[in-house]
Design an enzyme around this catalytic site. Structure first.
Site, PDB file in Angstrom:
ATOM      1  NE  ARG A 163      -3.464  -2.717   0.772  1.00 47.26           N
ATOM      2  CZ  ARG A 163      -3.215  -3.902   0.204  1.00 47.26           C
ATOM      3  NH1 ARG A 163      -2.339  -3.992  -0.784  1.00 47.26           N
ATOM      4  NH2 ARG A 163      -3.878  -4.972   0.576  1.00 47.26           N
ATOM      5  CB  SER A 246      -9.257   0.468   5.254  1.00 46.31           C
ATOM      6  OG  SER A 246      -9.727  -0.725   4.731  1.00 46.31           O
ATOM      7  CD  GLU A 342      -5.999   2.623   3.316  1.00 46.48           C
ATOM      8  OE1 GLU A 342      -5.656   1.605   3.926  1.00 46.48           O
ATOM      9  OE2 GLU A 342      -6.827   2.640   2.402  1.00 46.48           O
TER      10      GLU A 342
HETATM   11  P1  NAP Z   1      -9.166  -8.718   5.921  1.00 49.28           P
HETATM   12  O1  NAP Z   1      -9.359  -9.699   4.825  1.00 49.28           O
HETATM   13  O2  NAP Z   1     -10.022  -8.776   7.146  1.00 49.28           O
HETATM   14  O3  NAP Z   1      -7.626  -8.727   6.366  1.00 49.28           O
HETATM   15  C1  NAP Z   1      -7.166  -7.894   7.419  1.00 49.28           C
HETATM   16  C2  NAP Z   1      -5.646  -7.958   7.421  1.00 49.28           C
HETATM   17  O4  NAP Z   1      -5.207  -9.298   7.551  1.00 49.28           O
HETATM   18  C3  NAP Z   1      -4.994  -7.426   6.157  1.00 49.28           C
HETATM   19  O5  NAP Z   1      -3.784  -6.844   6.527  1.00 49.28           O
HETATM   20  C4  NAP Z   1      -4.730  -8.673   5.356  1.00 49.28           C
HETATM   21  O6  NAP Z   1      -3.612  -8.575   4.518  1.00 49.28           O
HETATM   22  C5  NAP Z   1      -4.420  -9.655   6.437  1.00 49.28           C
HETATM   23  N1  NAP Z   1      -4.759 -11.010   5.985  1.00 49.28           N
HETATM   24  C6  NAP Z   1      -5.951 -11.633   6.095  1.00 49.28           C
HETATM   25  N2  NAP Z   1      -5.846 -12.906   5.664  1.00 49.28           N
HETATM   26  C7  NAP Z   1      -4.573 -13.055   5.246  1.00 49.28           C
HETATM   27  C8  NAP Z   1      -3.842 -14.139   4.731  1.00 49.28           C
HETATM   28  N3  NAP Z   1      -4.394 -15.347   4.612  1.00 49.28           N
HETATM   29  N4  NAP Z   1      -2.558 -13.966   4.421  1.00 49.28           N
HETATM   30  C9  NAP Z   1      -1.970 -12.775   4.601  1.00 49.28           C
HETATM   31  N5  NAP Z   1      -2.585 -11.714   5.108  1.00 49.28           N
HETATM   32  C10 NAP Z   1      -3.872 -11.856   5.442  1.00 49.28           C
HETATM   33  O7  NAP Z   1      -9.211  -7.275   5.310  1.00 49.28           O
HETATM   34  P2  NAP Z   1     -10.435  -6.359   4.875  1.00 49.28           P
HETATM   35  O8  NAP Z   1     -10.289  -5.095   5.628  1.00 49.28           O
HETATM   36  O9  NAP Z   1     -11.732  -7.087   4.893  1.00 49.28           O
HETATM   37  O10 NAP Z   1     -10.050  -6.030   3.378  1.00 49.28           O
HETATM   38  C11 NAP Z   1     -10.110  -7.004   2.358  1.00 49.28           C
HETATM   39  C12 NAP Z   1      -8.951  -6.790   1.424  1.00 49.28           C
HETATM   40  O11 NAP Z   1      -9.022  -5.467   0.885  1.00 49.28           O
HETATM   41  C13 NAP Z   1      -7.594  -6.901   2.118  1.00 49.28           C
HETATM   42  O12 NAP Z   1      -6.712  -7.514   1.231  1.00 49.28           O
HETATM   43  C14 NAP Z   1      -7.221  -5.454   2.353  1.00 49.28           C
HETATM   44  O13 NAP Z   1      -5.814  -5.247   2.422  1.00 49.28           O
HETATM   45  C15 NAP Z   1      -7.815  -4.793   1.122  1.00 49.28           C
HETATM   46  N6  NAP Z   1      -8.036  -3.359   1.261  1.00 49.28           N
HETATM   47  C16 NAP Z   1      -7.164  -2.528   0.632  1.00 49.28           C
HETATM   48  C17 NAP Z   1      -7.306  -1.165   0.730  1.00 49.28           C
HETATM   49  C18 NAP Z   1      -6.327  -0.288   0.000  1.00 49.28           C
HETATM   50  O14 NAP Z   1      -5.641  -0.699  -0.920  1.00 49.28           O
HETATM   51  N7  NAP Z   1      -6.239   0.940   0.380  1.00 49.28           N
HETATM   52  C19 NAP Z   1      -8.346  -0.630   1.451  1.00 49.28           C
HETATM   53  C20 NAP Z   1      -9.246  -1.503   2.058  1.00 49.28           C
HETATM   54  C21 NAP Z   1      -9.060  -2.870   1.987  1.00 49.28           C
HETATM   55  P3  NAP Z   1      -3.625  -7.735   3.131  1.00 49.28           P
HETATM   56  O15 NAP Z   1      -3.862  -6.320   3.480  1.00 49.28           O
HETATM   57  O16 NAP Z   1      -2.241  -7.981   2.615  1.00 49.28           O
HETATM   58  O17 NAP Z   1      -4.661  -8.315   2.274  1.00 49.28           O
END
Ligand code: NAP
Length: 347
Positions: A163, A246, A342
């Site tokens: 990110r 987020s 963020e």
């Molecule tokens: P989530 O799936 O609840 O995950 C929360 C955190 O745990 C994130 O840091 C995610 O990594 C990590 N995670 C969960 N399962 C994982 C695995 N099996 N292996 C490695 N890391 C794991 O997150 P959420 O808030 O519902 O969001 C869903 C996805 O959207 C996530 O990938 C999140 O990063 C992404 N997102 C991105 C942005 C952005 O680019 N600004 C904003 C909102 C959400 P990761 O972050 O590496 O996935």
């Protein structure tokens, strides 16, 4: 150049918050961006570059200079050719993803349903469900805000991280993104690296016998369903809709810092490896620090579907930021970790 005065910013943000911009200009070409920047410089006015408004919090007092909204190349202008996609910064990101998926091209399907414009995606190397824009990006064309010179960055030159990119660090606020080019794969099955997504796909259909193009479509549908369940797609009918996605970054801790965190909590702490470091879900910290889903403070609250999204419940920017401050202080007191916001906060 259509320079307007005293334009309320709230309608240009997904949070629907923010007072007036002293000047507001919508730019549909590189030359208009250059003219707006030159105009601001001649008058000594600060400039804020706005894209889709999905990652910004403007204060109630608004912005005392020029808000330059980049509207280059609308959705109709997205070009799809031989696996390559070029889009102006003002095109909607999800229109690009939908177009790629309709053609059966793989590489951005896990990034379905992310609000905002194309131009914002290289800035924070937008990613989700195990995929990030850095993997498919070929080049970014930019305009230097100071010299008004054109500059093209290859993916390697963008210095992407989790990110993160040079546009958030050493070149913060230096460039306006004009357009982006991606290269996707044709006839290649999508790569699924995220267990939550893999499990969700397994519940709705079989991947193994599907043609690559059908598999790509299935991934998009599944990601959209996952995001919808967390109120992470823009839906005006959803009470959690007025958010900036987020609000806090997931902290990446050194092994030593993670061990210290372990001393502050009895029981398992969810964590994921990130190189030599450890990534901890910010949502988990927020909830355990006393801010559960649906928590409310004044006219702002924590989304009832995701503890990482702060929601405008009809209040002000000051109220939303007071909630963000309370959460950051609460997480720091309970866990010794200072969460990073963020969105861009423009007070
Ligand atoms: P989530 O799936 O609840 O995950 C929360 C955190 O745990 C994130 O840091 C995610 O990594 C990590 N995670 C969960 N399962 C994982 C695995 N099996 N292996 C490695 N890391 C794991 O997150 P959420 O808030 O519902 O969001 C869903 C996805 O959207 C996530 O990938 C999140 O990063 C992404 N997102 C991105 C942005 C952005 O680019 N600004 C904003 C909102 C959400 P990761 O972050 O590496 O996935």
């Amino acid at each position: 150049m259509n320079l307007r005065e005293n334009v309320h910013l709230a309608p240009y943000t997904t949070l629907q918050l923010g007072g007036p911009a002293r000047y507001f200009v919508e730019c549909t070409s590189e030359s208009e961006v250059g003219a707006a920047l030159a105009h601001a410089r001649e008058r000594g006015l600060p400039v804020f570059v706005l894209g889709g408004g999905s990652n910004v919090v403007f204060g109630d007092a608004g912005f005392p200079g020029v808000v330059l909204r980049v509207a280059i190349g609308g959705d109709q202008g997205i070009a799809f050719r031989d696996g390559e996609i070029s889009a102006g910064a003002g095109a909607e990101w999800d229109t690009l993803v939908r177009g790629a998926v309709e053609r059966g091209w793989s590489g951005v399907e896990c990034l379905s349903g992310i609000p905002g414009s194309v131009g914002g995606t290289p800035i924070q190397n937008v990613g989700a469900y195990g995929q990030e824009v850095a993997e498919t990006l070929v080049r970014v064309n930019c305009l230097d805000r100071t010299t008004l010179e054109h500059r093209t960055f290859s993916a390697a030159e963008c210095e992407f991280g989790y990110r993160d990119s040079r546009f958030k660090r050493r070149d913060r606020s230096r460039y306006v993104v004009l357009d982006v080019t991606l290269r996707l794969e044709r006839d290649a099955p999508p790569r699924i690296r995220y267990p939550e997504l893999r499990d969700a796909i397994a519940r709705v259909g079989s991947f193994d016998d599907a043609a690559p193009a059908d598999a790509v479509r299935l991934v998009r549908q599944t990601v959209l369903a996952l995001r919808r369940a967390k109120s992470m797609v823009l839906d005006p009918a959803d009470p959690n809709a007025r958010s900036a996605g987020s609000f806090f970054m997931n902290p990446v801790l050194s092994p030593e810092a993670f061990a210290k965190l372990g001393q502050r909590w009895e029981g398992a702490i969810p964590s994921f490896p990130a190189g030599d470091a450890v990534k901890v879900p910010a949502a988990w910290l927020v909830e355990r620090a006393g801010f559960p889903k649906g928590y409310r403070l004044g006219g702002a609250g924590v989304s009832s579907r995701h503890a990482l999204a702060l929601v405008n419940l009809g209040g002000t920017s000051a109220e939303l930021l007071a909630l963000a401050d309370a959460i950051r202080a609460g997480v720091e007191e309970r866990f010794g970790i200072r969460l990073e916001c963020e969105p861009d906060v423009v007070r």
